[in-house]
Design a protein around this motif. Sequence first.
Motif, PDB file in Angstrom:
ATOM      1  N   VAL A 161      -3.202  -3.639  -9.484  1.00  0.00           N
ATOM      2  CA  VAL A 161      -2.967  -2.334 -10.077  1.00  0.00           C
ATOM      3  C   VAL A 161      -4.215  -1.478  -9.911  1.00  0.00           C
ATOM      4  O   VAL A 161      -5.327  -1.908 -10.187  1.00  0.00           O
ATOM      5  CB  VAL A 161      -2.613  -2.465 -11.577  1.00  0.00           C
ATOM      6  CG1 VAL A 161      -2.506  -1.100 -12.221  1.00  0.00           C
ATOM      7  CG2 VAL A 161      -1.312  -3.234 -11.733  1.00  0.00           C
ATOM      8  N   ARG A 162      -4.008  -0.273  -9.431  1.00  0.00           N
ATOM      9  CA  ARG A 162      -5.127   0.635  -9.268  1.00  0.00           C
ATOM     10  C   ARG A 162      -5.465   1.285 -10.596  1.00  0.00           C
ATOM     11  O   ARG A 162      -4.597   1.541 -11.421  1.00  0.00           O
ATOM     12  CB  ARG A 162      -4.798   1.707  -8.219  1.00  0.00           C
ATOM     13  CG  ARG A 162      -4.625   1.127  -6.824  1.00  0.00           C
ATOM     14  CD  ARG A 162      -4.471   2.231  -5.814  1.00  0.00           C
ATOM     15  NE  ARG A 162      -3.277   3.024  -6.082  1.00  0.00           N
ATOM     16  CZ  ARG A 162      -2.980   4.140  -5.416  1.00  0.00           C
ATOM     17  NH1 ARG A 162      -3.798   4.588  -4.495  1.00  0.00           N
ATOM     18  NH2 ARG A 162      -1.868   4.807  -5.683  1.00  0.00           N
ATOM     19  N   HIS A 207       3.066   5.518 -13.367  1.00  0.00           N
ATOM     20  CA  HIS A 207       1.883   4.696 -13.599  1.00  0.00           C
ATOM     21  C   HIS A 207       2.253   3.497 -14.466  1.00  0.00           C
ATOM     22  O   HIS A 207       2.772   3.664 -15.571  1.00  0.00           O
ATOM     23  CB  HIS A 207       0.788   5.499 -14.321  1.00  0.00           C
ATOM     24  CG  HIS A 207       0.330   6.722 -13.593  1.00  0.00           C
ATOM     25  ND1 HIS A 207       1.136   7.836 -13.424  1.00  0.00           N
ATOM     26  CD2 HIS A 207      -0.850   7.013 -12.991  1.00  0.00           C
ATOM     27  CE1 HIS A 207       0.476   8.766 -12.757  1.00  0.00           C
ATOM     28  NE2 HIS A 207      -0.720   8.279 -12.479  1.00  0.00           N
ATOM     29  N   SER A 208       1.962   2.306 -13.995  1.00  0.00           N
ATOM     30  CA  SER A 208       2.250   1.125 -14.801  1.00  0.00           C
ATOM     31  C   SER A 208       1.360   1.044 -16.032  1.00  0.00           C
ATOM     32  O   SER A 208       1.687   0.357 -16.992  1.00  0.00           O
ATOM     33  CB  SER A 208       2.080  -0.146 -13.956  1.00  0.00           C
ATOM     34  OG  SER A 208       0.732  -0.291 -13.533  1.00  0.00           O
ATOM     35  N   VAL A 249       0.861  -1.191   0.000  1.00  0.00           N
ATOM     36  CA  VAL A 249       0.000   0.000   0.000  1.00  0.00           C
ATOM     37  C   VAL A 249       0.891   1.231   0.000  1.00  0.00           C
ATOM     38  O   VAL A 249       2.037   1.199   0.467  1.00  0.00           O
ATOM     39  CB  VAL A 249      -0.934   0.035   1.227  1.00  0.00           C
ATOM     40  CG1 VAL A 249      -1.932  -1.103   1.177  1.00  0.00           C
ATOM     41  CG2 VAL A 249      -0.140   0.007   2.521  1.00  0.00           C
ATOM     42  N   ASP A 273       1.031   3.829  -9.329  1.00  0.00           N
ATOM     43  CA  ASP A 273       1.131   2.517  -8.689  1.00  0.00           C
ATOM     44  C   ASP A 273       2.498   1.868  -8.882  1.00  0.00           C
ATOM     45  O   ASP A 273       2.668   0.682  -8.648  1.00  0.00           O
ATOM     46  CB  ASP A 273       0.052   1.575  -9.242  1.00  0.00           C
ATOM     47  CG  ASP A 273       0.166   1.364 -10.745  1.00  0.00           C
ATOM     48  OD1 ASP A 273       1.023   2.016 -11.372  1.00  0.00           O
ATOM     49  OD2 ASP A 273      -0.592   0.562 -11.294  1.00  0.00           O
ATOM     50  N   CYS A 280       4.932   9.745  -1.157  1.00  0.00           N
ATOM     51  CA  CYS A 280       4.121   8.656  -0.613  1.00  0.00           C
ATOM     52  C   CYS A 280       4.932   7.887   0.415  1.00  0.00           C
ATOM     53  O   CYS A 280       6.169   7.855   0.371  1.00  0.00           O
ATOM     54  CB  CYS A 280       3.688   7.691  -1.721  1.00  0.00           C
ATOM     55  SG  CYS A 280       2.575   8.391  -2.950  1.00  0.00           S
ATOM     56  N   PRO A 296       5.979  -2.229  -7.688  1.00  0.00           N
ATOM     57  CA  PRO A 296       4.575  -2.010  -8.035  1.00  0.00           C
ATOM     58  C   PRO A 296       3.645  -2.351  -6.879  1.00  0.00           C
ATOM     59  O   PRO A 296       3.999  -3.106  -5.966  1.00  0.00           O
ATOM     60  CB  PRO A 296       4.357  -2.972  -9.207  1.00  0.00           C
ATOM     61  CG  PRO A 296       5.306  -4.096  -8.934  1.00  0.00           C
ATOM     62  CD  PRO A 296       6.488  -3.507  -8.215  1.00  0.00           C
ATOM     63  N   LEU A 297       2.444  -1.778  -6.947  1.00  0.00           N
ATOM     64  CA  LEU A 297       1.371  -2.202  -6.060  1.00  0.00           C
ATOM     65  C   LEU A 297       0.645  -3.363  -6.709  1.00  0.00           C
ATOM     66  O   LEU A 297       0.785  -3.628  -7.897  1.00  0.00           O
ATOM     67  CB  LEU A 297       0.386  -1.060  -5.819  1.00  0.00           C
ATOM     68  CG  LEU A 297       0.921   0.208  -5.146  1.00  0.00           C
ATOM     69  CD1 LEU A 297      -0.216   1.211  -4.958  1.00  0.00           C
ATOM     70  CD2 LEU A 297       1.576  -0.099  -3.822  1.00  0.00           C
TER      71      LEU A 297
END
Length: 293
Positions: free
Chosen positions: A100-101, A139-140, A64, A106, A72, A96-97
Amino acid sequence: MRTSTYGDRPKLLGPDTGLARVFAFFEAEGHSDPAGAWQALTGTWNWAAPLPTAVPRTDVPGPVARPVPGGCALSGQWRLPSYESYDGTGPWLALPLAPVRDGGPDLFVVASKVLPGDVGAGSVFRLEDMYVPAGFVTHSAGEPLRPGDAPFFWTAVTALALGAARRMTDALAAPSTAAAAAELAAVLHDERLSLAATVHAAPSARQGLPPSVEERLAAHVGQAGIAVHHVVGAAYEHALVSGGSADRHPLVNLIEACSPILQQVRYATELLLPHDKTSPRKAEHGDDRRISG
């Protein structure tokens, strides 16, 4: 080509465009709307795609990221890439998160040296509230840049920084700081001319740059980054002593809005190396451009 997401702006230019046009476009965008231009650039192009990327652990609570001033705070567990793709010597790592959001940032880039303990390829590590500056977040979902696209991204980021710094000199409009603003604007003008001359005859990044041109561009990007930070620091000092109302000087708000660009331009040639220097093994044998801070 993806369109810009910040208002009714024209399409963002990409690596297939001549570098002189890339420079002119992003310098103007950096002057017009630096924060919006940065969001559009990182939302369109995933500059971290060529970096070694860890795998988020999903069998435990997933990673997160929570917003904090200037960036962040990142927490979670990841597994380093296998030996086939990562030997542990790369100076930067993308985290990465998962999942993916939709549309949000992310993908977070950290220096490998901040990883806890003695971790190697394939090992699992955990971070707890690791601060990641906004300039190291992307952003991925953006179109992945290739290693050979480094000159495009260097040019775009440096142009954004020069344009944003030019806007900061505009903000020093009070009579008491007019002379200082003109002096700082002259510094930026010289840097713009120098970098514009370097990219004037350069083709698009994907057509390939001669090694001598690529090296000259990297050197000018570094010099421009230093000049931008000098101008920003000097402008901030003048804003602090300019007096005026009890409200914050508008320049302070502008600097905060531009912070991701200022962070990125400091490390642009370190984060995204040219195509013949991306191998961690090559870096280990003479091309290592790691930083100490």
